[in-house]
Motif scaffolding. Sequence first.
Motif, short mmCIF file in Angstrom:
data_model
loop_
_atom_site.label_atom_id
_atom_site.label_comp_id
_atom_site.label_asym_id
_atom_site.label_seq_id
_atom_site.Cartn_x
_atom_site.Cartn_y
_atom_site.Cartn_z
N UNK A 152 0.06 13.26 -8.51
CA UNK A 152 -0.91 12.84 -8.03
C UNK A 152 -0.46 13.17 -6.98
N UNK A 153 -2.07 13.89 -6.24
CA UNK A 153 -1.95 14.47 -4.90
C UNK A 153 -3.05 12.77 -4.19
N UNK A 154 -1.86 12.28 -3.36
CA UNK A 154 -2.47 10.71 -2.85
C UNK A 154 -3.05 11.48 -1.31
N UNK A 155 -4.07 10.92 -1.41
CA UNK A 155 -4.57 11.02 0.38
C UNK A 155 -3.82 9.16 0.39
N UNK A 156 -3.94 9.63 1.83
CA UNK A 156 -3.26 8.30 2.55
C UNK A 156 -3.55 7.81 4.24
N UNK A 179 -6.17 6.53 -16.44
CA UNK A 179 -5.47 7.40 -16.84
C UNK A 179 -4.58 6.94 -15.94
N UNK A 180 -4.93 6.69 -14.37
CA UNK A 180 -3.89 6.74 -13.63
C UNK A 180 -3.56 5.87 -13.43
N UNK A 181 -4.04 5.02 -13.52
CA UNK A 181 -3.87 3.40 -13.48
C UNK A 181 -2.34 3.40 -14.11
N UNK A 182 -2.63 3.64 -15.73
CA UNK A 182 -2.06 3.54 -17.04
C UNK A 182 -0.55 4.55 -16.42
N UNK A 183 -0.45 5.21 -15.91
CA UNK A 183 0.31 6.06 -16.13
C UNK A 183 1.26 5.67 -14.53
N UNK A 184 1.20 4.71 -13.86
CA UNK A 184 1.76 3.89 -12.58
C UNK A 184 2.23 2.53 -13.52
N UNK A 185 1.85 2.53 -13.83
CA UNK A 185 1.84 0.70 -13.95
C UNK A 185 3.29 0.61 -15.18
N UNK A 186 3.85 -0.62 -14.90
CA UNK A 186 5.18 -0.84 -16.02
C UNK A 186 4.54 0.14 -17.08
N UNK A 187 5.39 0.66 -18.20
CA UNK A 187 5.32 0.36 -19.45
C UNK A 187 6.61 -0.25 -20.62
N UNK A 188 5.80 -0.96 -21.84
CA UNK A 188 7.02 -1.79 -22.16
C UNK A 188 6.48 -0.99 -23.25
N UNK A 189 7.77 -1.09 -24.10
CA UNK A 189 7.61 -0.57 -26.04
C UNK A 189 6.70 0.96 -25.46
N UNK A 239 0.77 -1.05 0.07
CA UNK A 239 -0.18 0.35 0.32
C UNK A 239 0.85 1.06 -0.24
N UNK A 240 1.87 1.03 1.04
CA UNK A 240 2.43 2.85 0.80
C UNK A 240 3.02 2.64 -0.10
N UNK A 241 3.68 1.55 -1.14
CA UNK A 241 5.02 1.76 -2.23
C UNK A 241 4.18 2.02 -3.43
N UNK A 242 3.10 1.29 -3.55
CA UNK A 242 1.22 1.83 -3.94
C UNK A 242 1.21 3.35 -4.56
N UNK A 243 1.19 3.95 -3.18
CA UNK A 243 1.04 5.45 -3.14
C UNK A 243 1.82 6.23 -3.00
N UNK A 244 3.53 5.80 -2.24
CA UNK A 244 4.38 6.61 -3.54
C UNK A 244 4.65 6.60 -4.84
N UNK A 245 4.07 5.66 -5.63
CA UNK A 245 4.01 5.45 -6.70
C UNK A 245 3.33 6.47 -7.78
N UNK A 246 1.87 6.28 -7.01
CA UNK A 246 1.10 7.82 -7.29
C UNK A 246 1.66 9.29 -7.13
#
Length: 476
Positions: A26-30, A154-164, A14-21
């Motif tokens: 993104x302003x992230x409420x935790x 849009x949020x999830x796609x931006x924090x996901x891994x990217x390949x090509x 959870x905290x790593x995901x919040x940090x990723x966001x």
Amino acid sequence: APARIAVTGLAVMGSNLARNLARHGFRVAVHNRTSARTEALIAEHGHEGDFAPAETLEELVASLRTPRQIIIMVKAGAPTDAVIDELAPLLEPGDMVIDGGNAHYADTRRREAALKEAGLHFVGAGISGGEEGALNGPSIMPGGSEESYRHLGPVLESIAAQVDGVPCCVHVGPDGAGHFVKMVHNGIEYADMQLIAEAYDLLRRVGGLAPAEIAEVFRGWNTGDLESYLVEITAEVLGHVDAGSGAALVDVIADEAEQKGTGRWTVQEALELGVPVTGIAEAVFARSLSGRVGQREAVRRAFGAGEPAVSDQDVEQLVDDVRQALYASKVVAYAQGFDQMRAAGAEYGWDLDLGAMATIWRGGCIIRARFLDRIREAYDKEPALASLLVDDYFRDAVANAEAAWRRVVVKAVSAGVPAPGFVSALAYYDGLRSERLPASLVQGLRDFFGAHTYRRTDREGSFHTLWSGDRSQVGA
Ligand code: 6PG
């Protein structure tokens, strides 16, 4: 300013995901049930981005812009239900609750249906990649409504891994589709790891190689078709020396594999769907067998462990044979997992795009591998592929590996080195390609003792033989 998205449950994932966001702007409420974790996150990583710490769920909800998006990162099962129960009354129609844990897809379906009644979107999102992935780019498999994905995508796609340049995140399908796909991902992960473990065991016990040498073999394999995260980290683990004892770490670790359940779920669901995922099943059972310490000892005492298997053969040839057996068996494991996803899609009315699943598994997740690109290509070419095995590329790969695969299975069997993954993968392949299967005899036996009837190859209809009468045939 109101926060864009929230995370509740601030253990490592959870905290790593919040940090990723936060790192993605993104302003992230935790929030965490005990606020010490929230404080620790802000103290250690607050500078990484824009966090809005909340002490209570009410505060968390109030800090969000609408429609609200709240990611739950707590343990699967009862703890997840507890958070949902507390959270739902605080929300308004249109808000989205995202479960990023390893939930069972049936729980996700149940929760989605329940929250829908309150006008809320419940999104079961599989997230793979462990701690490192959550922080730097996981593979994300969200289910739920299309409307929710329009907001979340849009949020999830931006924090996901990217390949090509392609994000490892796609809307998998409605309700529990995301968690189902994540479950199968984990099932394949089990099979993949079991095959890797068998490869290691054969190189060690038949080839006589030491862990450090096998680490080098895997390092080499990781530059070819087998290139994958699991092969890469196998080299790391095998090459690691235990500081205390000076022995290879792999020799000091207790040989009892544990599991948290996703592999078992995959097999249970496959049984329900009637899909033979033998590689995954063998992997789950191999873990169970390893843990039956008392039984292992008793049987070892009764029969002896067997002679050391090392033979004076050509080790170079063995290494290459095992590489090919590993690749072919791995193709089978993936073919079975993809089959299961197809069957589930049909059963639950999910329109699963199998090529897209391969695409989002190319990066971020535990089973990320070079050959997922090939799987993507196979489904791009032929979305209705009968089996991954018949795609041109995989057909050639398996056909080329076949002789080596058989040699490895023969060696394992004659040396008494258990290789249930390799053996069952080969049996699956031989089963599917056989002209005639002894299933006809099984049908005959069923008809004999229970008048269960059989169909014929040459005529339509169901038939029964009057076994205890004059043995003539009657239509059923
Ligand atoms: C992932 C992993 C992850 C899970 C482990 C544990 O995709 O990041 O699958 O979800 O923690 O794989 O599984 P077992 O404890 O059952 O081996």
